[in-house]
Design an enzyme around this catalytic site. Sequence first.
Site, PDB file in Angstrom:
ATOM      1  N   HIS A 157      -3.541   9.033   3.101  1.00 34.11           N
ATOM      2  CA  HIS A 157      -2.304   8.861   3.844  1.00 34.11           C
ATOM      3  C   HIS A 157      -2.233   7.461   4.448  1.00 34.11           C
ATOM      4  O   HIS A 157      -3.143   7.024   5.133  1.00 34.11           O
ATOM      5  CB  HIS A 157      -2.213   9.925   4.943  1.00 34.11           C
ATOM      6  CG  HIS A 157      -0.923   9.902   5.666  1.00 34.11           C
ATOM      7  ND1 HIS A 157      -0.836  10.083   7.014  1.00 34.11           N
ATOM      8  CD2 HIS A 157       0.357   9.717   5.241  1.00 34.11           C
ATOM      9  CE1 HIS A 157       0.427  10.021   7.396  1.00 34.11           C
ATOM     10  NE2 HIS A 157       1.172   9.796   6.329  1.00 34.11           N
ATOM     11  N   ALA A 195      10.568  -8.510  -8.533  1.00 36.21           N
ATOM     12  CA  ALA A 195      10.454  -7.122  -8.988  1.00 36.21           C
ATOM     13  C   ALA A 195       9.090  -6.588  -8.560  1.00 36.21           C
ATOM     14  O   ALA A 195       8.182  -6.414  -9.366  1.00 36.21           O
ATOM     15  CB  ALA A 195      10.640  -7.035 -10.500  1.00 36.21           C
ATOM     16  N   ASN A 196       8.961  -6.366  -7.259  1.00 38.64           N
ATOM     17  CA  ASN A 196       7.706  -5.928  -6.670  1.00 38.64           C
ATOM     18  C   ASN A 196       8.000  -4.836  -5.656  1.00 38.64           C
ATOM     19  O   ASN A 196       9.023  -4.876  -4.970  1.00 38.64           O
ATOM     20  CB  ASN A 196       7.026  -7.086  -5.924  1.00 38.64           C
ATOM     21  CG  ASN A 196       6.912  -8.330  -6.755  1.00 38.64           C
ATOM     22  OD1 ASN A 196       6.234  -8.353  -7.767  1.00 38.64           O
ATOM     23  ND2 ASN A 196       7.588  -9.388  -6.343  1.00 38.64           N
TER      24      ASN A 196
END
Length: 116
Positions: free
Chosen positions: A6, A106-107
């Site tokens: 988490h 584009a990340n």
Amino acid sequence: MASLGHGDMLVIGDVGLPIPDGPRRIDLALTPGIPAVVDVLRVVLAEMQVEKAIIATEAVERHAGIQPGWSAALPVAPAQMPHEDFKRLTRQARVMVRTGECTPYANVILVAGVTF
């Protein structure tokens, strides 16, 4: 991916995103454009519970204020931050996946959630 807990971060990046020392590197770039960010994103999302996603503000600005097409695959609306801050945050990632994507910004940073 099985070891993500988490709050752990996984980055899927274009071919030009710098990978800092620290995060594990998975380099999938075969040739320009292959694989695309959206293709890797879809596979990762089939295995990962995502609590939060983060993209660079410039990715949205580049598309005239509209979320980039590949971001439609995200299960949550992505938070945005300046690209320089985004790159600094990648230092805290557990793993970075480099794609063959040649589209600027584009990340995406995916933050692991829990399934219960």
